[in-house]
Design a protein around this motif. Structure first.
Motif, PDB file in Angstrom:
ATOM      1  N   VAL A 123       0.810  -1.215   0.000  1.00 26.40           N
ATOM      2  CA  VAL A 123       0.000   0.000   0.000  1.00 26.40           C
ATOM      3  C   VAL A 123       0.847   1.270   0.000  1.00 26.40           C
ATOM      4  CG1 VAL A 123      -2.028  -1.014   1.084  1.00 26.40           C
ATOM      5  CG2 VAL A 123      -0.189  -0.143   2.517  1.00 26.40           C
ATOM      6  N   HIS A 124       2.149   1.128   0.173  1.00 27.97           N
ATOM      7  CA  HIS A 124       2.988   2.331   0.243  1.00 27.97           C
ATOM      8  C   HIS A 124       4.379   2.018  -0.298  1.00 27.97           C
ATOM      9  CE1 HIS A 124       5.139   5.793   2.029  1.00 27.97           C
ATOM     10  NE2 HIS A 124       3.969   6.380   1.987  1.00 27.97           N
ATOM     11  N   MET A 188       2.966   1.020   8.079  1.00 28.06           N
ATOM     12  CA  MET A 188       2.333   0.492   6.871  1.00 28.06           C
ATOM     13  C   MET A 188       1.206  -0.484   7.203  1.00 28.06           C
ATOM     14  SD  MET A 188       5.323   0.044   3.984  1.00 28.06           S
ATOM     15  CE  MET A 188       6.416  -0.980   4.969  1.00 28.06           C
ATOM     16  N   CYS A 189       1.391  -1.262   8.251  1.00 37.03           N
ATOM     17  CA  CYS A 189       0.337  -2.190   8.667  1.00 37.03           C
ATOM     18  C   CYS A 189      -0.898  -1.410   9.138  1.00 37.03           C
ATOM     19  CB  CYS A 189       0.836  -3.107   9.782  1.00 37.03           C
ATOM     20  SG  CYS A 189       1.995  -4.373   9.215  1.00 37.03           S
ATOM     21  N   ARG A 190      -0.652  -0.357   9.887  1.00 36.99           N
ATOM     22  CA  ARG A 190      -1.768   0.484  10.337  1.00 36.99           C
ATOM     23  C   ARG A 190      -2.462   1.132   9.148  1.00 36.99           C
ATOM     24  NH1 ARG A 190      -1.368   5.492  14.727  1.00 36.99           N
ATOM     25  NH2 ARG A 190      -3.623   5.889  14.851  1.00 36.99           N
ATOM     26  N   LEU A 191      -1.678   1.583   8.178  1.00 39.80           N
ATOM     27  CA  LEU A 191      -2.229   2.195   6.971  1.00 39.80           C
ATOM     28  C   LEU A 191      -3.132   1.225   6.230  1.00 39.80           C
ATOM     29  CD1 LEU A 191      -2.306   4.420   4.781  1.00 39.80           C
ATOM     30  CD2 LEU A 191      -0.213   3.423   3.844  1.00 39.80           C
ATOM     31  N   THR A 194      -6.361   0.504   8.097  1.00 40.91           N
ATOM     32  CA  THR A 194      -7.258   1.663   8.031  1.00 40.91           C
ATOM     33  C   THR A 194      -7.941   1.740   6.672  1.00 40.91           C
ATOM     34  OG1 THR A 194      -5.880   2.888   9.595  1.00 40.91           O
ATOM     35  CG2 THR A 194      -7.402   4.168   8.238  1.00 40.91           C
ATOM     36  N   ALA A 195      -7.146   1.642   5.599  1.00 42.87           N
ATOM     37  CA  ALA A 195      -7.704   1.762   4.249  1.00 42.87           C
ATOM     38  C   ALA A 195      -8.642   0.610   3.913  1.00 42.87           C
ATOM     39  CB  ALA A 195      -6.564   1.824   3.228  1.00 42.87           C
ATOM     40  N   SER A 196      -8.289  -0.590   4.327  1.00 46.03           N
ATOM     41  CA  SER A 196      -9.096  -1.765   3.975  1.00 46.03           C
ATOM     42  C   SER A 196     -10.373  -1.867   4.813  1.00 46.03           C
ATOM     43  CB  SER A 196      -8.275  -3.049   4.138  1.00 46.03           C
ATOM     44  OG  SER A 196      -7.847  -3.215   5.478  1.00 46.03           O
ATOM     45  N   SER A 197     -10.498  -1.032   5.832  1.00 47.56           N
ATOM     46  CA  SER A 197     -11.696  -1.085   6.677  1.00 47.56           C
ATOM     47  C   SER A 197     -12.843  -0.230   6.142  1.00 47.56           C
ATOM     48  CB  SER A 197     -11.351  -0.626   8.101  1.00 47.56           C
ATOM     49  OG  SER A 197     -11.035   0.755   8.133  1.00 47.56           O
ATOM     50  N   LEU A 205      -3.021  -0.801  -4.823  1.00 46.70           N
ATOM     51  CA  LEU A 205      -1.715  -1.349  -4.452  1.00 46.70           C
ATOM     52  C   LEU A 205      -0.677  -0.987  -5.505  1.00 46.70           C
ATOM     53  CD1 LEU A 205      -2.802  -4.930  -3.288  1.00 46.70           C
ATOM     54  CD2 LEU A 205      -2.558  -2.854  -1.900  1.00 46.70           C
ATOM     55  N   LEU A 206       0.572  -0.919  -5.086  1.00 44.90           N
ATOM     56  CA  LEU A 206       1.655  -0.609  -6.004  1.00 44.90           C
ATOM     57  C   LEU A 206       2.094  -1.866  -6.749  1.00 44.90           C
ATOM     58  CD1 LEU A 206       3.810   1.716  -3.718  1.00 44.90           C
ATOM     59  CD2 LEU A 206       2.105   2.369  -5.433  1.00 44.90           C
TER      60      LEU A 206
END
Length: 225
Positions: A123-124, A188-191, A194-197, A205-206
């Motif tokens: 995701v990043h 990144m895990c938090r990101l 958050t986004a997938s929720s 995704l890259l």
């Protein structure tokens, strides 16, 4: 004849300085919320000696007299405190990579992700700083050789991985680098969580090419001496 174990009073000056950095890094993992209590552990290599946080000792109580060092076989050569129970993981990293420092945490978001997917979705672009998509090592009991083997598989070509239902492990050329990789991985895990929720939406995704390009650019990131 086996080398006698040295006491804290027989610590070499460079070892003493590095031990101070190990303790400071361990305390930082607590201050930044990456571990709770005495969970997680930190180590650094100097020559053929690995300085590692001892088992079950709160980081705010560690002193120069608590220095703990082992050789690459795990034999204690410095200090008297019992090394961390996760020593097999730390030594496996040092024996198979050019690592000079290792940080292991029980970070909340990273551990949550380890229970959901076999690999952290890209995701990043900071994924590139860890060598590519971060894999999840299959679960094994903590402190075992099985866990160390599972970790090595997930670390292949990477400088960090998740440990299923357990936490994270990262390594670097310095304690600062190893710690930064841990912090970036947790972020990144938090990101992703958050986004997938968000209902009805899926995070973009890259691609592998995008990650490879970012990884190359990140190699030159920062100040040049």
């Amino acid at each position: 004849m086996a080398e006698l174990r040295r006491s804290a009073e027989e610590t070499h000056p460079d070892e003493a300085r590095l031990w101070t950095e190990v303790v400071a890094t361990a305390r930082r993992t607590v201050a930044d919320g990456l571990v709770v209590g005495t969970s997680g552990n930190v180590s650094a290599r100097i020559g053929d000696v690995v300085l590692v946080t001892p088992s079950g000792v709160p980081y705010d109580r560690l002193t120069p007299g608590d220095i703990t060092g082992v050789d690459l076989t795990g034999r204690q050569v410095l200090g008297t405190p019992v090394p961390t129970s996760e020593l097999p993981m730390h030594l496996a990293v040092y024996r198979t990579t050019d690592a000079r420092a290792v940080v292991h945490t029980h970070a909340v978001h990273a551990t949550a992700v380890s229970t959901l997917v076999p690999e952290l979705p890209a995701v990043h672009y900071m994924t590139g700083a860890l060598g590519g998509p971060v894999r999840v090592a299959p679960y094994a009991t903590y402190g075992t050789d099985e866990l160390a083997e599972n970790m090595l598989g997930a670390l292949a070509g990477r400088s960090g991985c998740l440990l299923q239902n357990h936490g994270t492990i990262t390594y670097g050329a310095t304690l600062d680098q190893a710690y930064d990789r841990t912090a970036q991985l947790e972020w990144m895990c938090r990101l992703w969580l958050t986004a997938s929720s968000v209902p009805g939406l899926t995070p973009s995704l890259l691609t592998e090419a995008q990650l490879a390009e970012a990884g190359e650019r990140l190699k030159g990131y920062g100040q040049r001496r």
